[in-house]
Design an enzyme around this catalytic site. Sequence first.
Site, mmCIF file in Angstrom:
data_model
loop_
_atom_site.group_PDB
_atom_site.id
_atom_site.type_symbol
_atom_site.label_atom_id
_atom_site.label_comp_id
_atom_site.label_asym_id
_atom_site.label_seq_id
_atom_site.Cartn_x
_atom_site.Cartn_y
_atom_site.Cartn_z
ATOM 1 N N ASN A 59 -2.000 1.429 6.020
ATOM 2 C CA ASN A 59 -0.993 0.485 5.462
ATOM 3 C C ASN A 59 -0.717 -0.558 6.516
ATOM 4 O O ASN A 59 -0.193 0.082 7.413
ATOM 5 C CB ASN A 59 0.260 1.188 4.727
ATOM 6 N N GLY A 60 -0.941 -1.811 6.310
ATOM 7 C CA GLY A 60 -0.496 -2.601 7.562
ATOM 8 C C GLY A 60 -1.693 -3.534 7.684
ATOM 9 O O GLY A 60 -2.669 -3.582 7.066
ATOM 10 N N TRP A 91 -2.964 -2.648 -1.996
ATOM 11 C CA TRP A 91 -2.628 -4.173 -1.909
ATOM 12 C C TRP A 91 -3.598 -4.950 -1.087
ATOM 13 O O TRP A 91 -3.064 -4.696 0.259
ATOM 14 C CB TRP A 91 -1.148 -4.288 -1.627
ATOM 15 N N GLU A 96 16.391 -18.295 -8.399
ATOM 16 C CA GLU A 96 16.097 -17.167 -9.007
ATOM 17 C C GLU A 96 15.265 -17.159 -10.308
ATOM 18 O O GLU A 96 14.558 -16.398 -10.696
ATOM 19 C CB GLU A 96 17.178 -16.250 -8.817
ATOM 20 N N LYS A 152 11.638 -15.773 -11.003
ATOM 21 C CA LYS A 152 11.316 -14.646 -11.964
ATOM 22 C C LYS A 152 10.473 -15.141 -13.055
ATOM 23 O O LYS A 152 9.517 -14.321 -13.175
ATOM 24 C CB LYS A 152 12.772 -14.251 -12.685
ATOM 25 N N ARG A 185 3.917 -0.155 -5.002
ATOM 26 C CA ARG A 185 3.560 -0.876 -3.589
ATOM 27 C C ARG A 185 2.376 -1.649 -3.459
ATOM 28 O O ARG A 185 2.179 -2.177 -2.508
ATOM 29 C CB ARG A 185 3.586 0.312 -2.434
ATOM 30 N N CYS A 196 0.722 -1.267 -0.098
ATOM 31 C CA CYS A 196 -0.104 0.045 -0.050
ATOM 32 C C CYS A 196 0.856 1.305 -0.197
ATOM 33 O O CYS A 196 1.865 1.163 0.449
ATOM 34 C CB CYS A 196 -0.977 -0.008 1.153
ATOM 35 N N GLU A 229 6.770 -15.327 -11.516
ATOM 36 C CA GLU A 229 6.150 -14.129 -11.118
ATOM 37 C C GLU A 229 5.764 -13.301 -12.110
ATOM 38 O O GLU A 229 4.633 -12.521 -12.074
ATOM 39 C CB GLU A 229 6.900 -13.460 -9.846
HETATM 40 O O1 M6R Z 1 12.625 -5.327 -1.027
HETATM 41 P P1 M6R Z 1 13.096 -6.919 -0.684
HETATM 42 O O2 M6R Z 1 14.280 -7.216 -1.332
HETATM 43 O O3 M6R Z 1 13.061 -7.379 0.887
HETATM 44 O O4 M6R Z 1 12.037 -7.781 -1.259
HETATM 45 C C1 M6R Z 1 12.160 -9.258 -1.084
HETATM 46 C C2 M6R Z 1 11.020 -9.817 -2.008
HETATM 47 O O5 M6R Z 1 9.762 -9.555 -1.682
HETATM 48 C C3 M6R Z 1 11.551 -9.710 -3.516
HETATM 49 O O6 M6R Z 1 12.721 -10.022 -3.728
HETATM 50 C C4 M6R Z 1 10.692 -10.261 -4.336
HETATM 51 O O7 M6R Z 1 10.689 -11.500 -4.376
HETATM 52 C C5 M6R Z 1 10.664 -9.938 -6.009
HETATM 53 N N1 M6R Z 1 9.343 -9.618 -6.258
HETATM 54 C C6 M6R Z 1 11.183 -10.848 -6.663
HETATM 55 O O8 M6R Z 1 11.525 -10.425 -8.059
#
Ligand code: M6R
Length: 606
Positions: free
Chosen positions: A100-101, A76, A479, A483, A27, A2, A486
Amino acid sequence: MCGIIGYTGKKKVKDILLNGLELLEYRGYDSAGVAVVDEKTKETSVYKCAGRVADLRAVCKKQEIEATCGIGHTRWATHGGVNDDNAHPHCFGKVTLVHNGIIENYRELAVEYALEGKLHSDTDTEIAAAVFDHFYEGDPIAGIKNAVDKLKGTFAFVIMFADRPETIYSVRNVSPIVAAKTPEGTMLASDVTAIGGYTKQYFAVPEYHILEMTKEELHLFDFDGKEVKPSYVEIDFALNVSEKEGFPFYMEKEIAEQPGVIADLIAGKTKEDLPDFTEEGVADQLLYECENVTIVACGSAMHAGLLGQSLMKSLAKVPVTVELASEFMYSDPVITNQTLVIAVSQSGETIDTLEALKYAKAQGAKALSIINVRGSSIARESEAVIYTNAGPEIAVASTKAYTSQLAVFCLLALRMAYVRGKLSLDETKNYVRELKKVPDAMKEILGEKEKIHHIADGILEAKDIFMIGRGLDYAIMMEGSLKLKEVSYIHSEAYASGELKHGPLALITSHTPVIAVATQEKLLSKEVSNIREVKSRGADVVLFAKERILKEAGREYMSFALPDVKDEFMCLVAAVALQLLAYYVSSDKGFDVDKPRNLAKVVTVE
Ligand code: M6R
């Protein structure tokens, strides 16, 4: 998650809110809304809808909005589905607010304050608005404090009271809020991206403090009602984030930026070819005194941690564990005052990582973090911070932030190995010279991106994809698989190649796409055998490997030759190829690559 913005001052607020929400949209982007206070009548009006900020813009366009004070929100969803009613702002009695929260005790509160039948949404936020209204008796500071005492959970609230027009209040626990005074008013937001265009100085609102913003001034109070001086910091990084510079999506732009980001990172963190973190205040003591290292992180940052673990173990001979931050404190971790805990996070706001770090510190661990966003919550919680300096990353899928975390881990492992006497000065310098070849290798891949585009075309229709590798290549594949899933919504699984025969091989049928990465010379023969095993069961194998390895494996696969750098650093090179693969699958399927469904860039809920 959010995004929140608020402004009160001399300027018209509509565009400030809408433009700010667009910058904060990464966000969360399932609904958006604003509440504005009419300049003449001082009445508050709310405009909100499910959908993107662009949809909210269309809603607002139809309205005559004459206001210089307002608050905005991009959502979100946590409690309640995605619909107009659940979008923020929420109103109850004299209170209008955004949040937010998560308020964990929302059910109990609904009962305690007899709210059944009085609510218009399914959200925890509207219940919180009712609690604020219940405790508001004309004194906002006392009302907010008394209401907050009743709430359990994480929150950043931005509140307006009907009888205090054009004054904005905020209070937070964990979820971030930054605020600033500008020449023409006062502002707050979830992060600096939304206020950077108006000021270069801002402060993070401390937890359990109340911010009061009028058109001319802002005041900060602790929960005893005592005024507190805000600690201002400078925005010291470029905020020109809104430009895609000709790329159709931020993800492609951010992938293309990697050679420059990594070259600058290596240059900034080495002196005469020796890794050097002194400018960032990371004392060698931190690296040689610890007996073990625990890395806590989520998602891509956790995958960077897996590679960091391998490198620190093999080069510096330190025992390292990597923990999913969300599982960490429930797993009875063995942490002592000899543990160095390393938190890795692009945003520096991921609540799971922040909580894991706090937990480890409470057990006596020393805290180092690897962060992209300066001044973020995790950075503030750490004794030492290594900034990745990758610049703002807007696409939800992490690319340059991930590879910059990898590069930091390469240098950190080398520095650790050097100060612990496991590598000589010359050996360390030789490694760094090899690492410096990575940006050119990345450029080479970018120059051949159409070949990867062609490979992407071949897997567009796949329902399931397997991604295999051994050793460092397995970590790379975790990773690569994240990728792909997602941004392309294709189900993909990463497997250590040697594990296939222990179960997953049963899923390999004719024409199942299997993507293999083979970059580690010492694992070559075993990796090639595993690739043959899937091939002989009918899989369509795509092999990403060094030229020499491709020859060894045989040419019967669809393949891409990765430029050759030292094995330890091939992860940085292979990452670019796998990012491009995911990107092309997503864009060719016509998806909004930068904003995958259900996700958000900054994850501030547990
Ligand atoms: O901001 P952060 O690096 O802590 O975020 C961690 C994960 O939420 C972030 O890496 C997420 O997995 C990505 N969308 C991956 O592409």
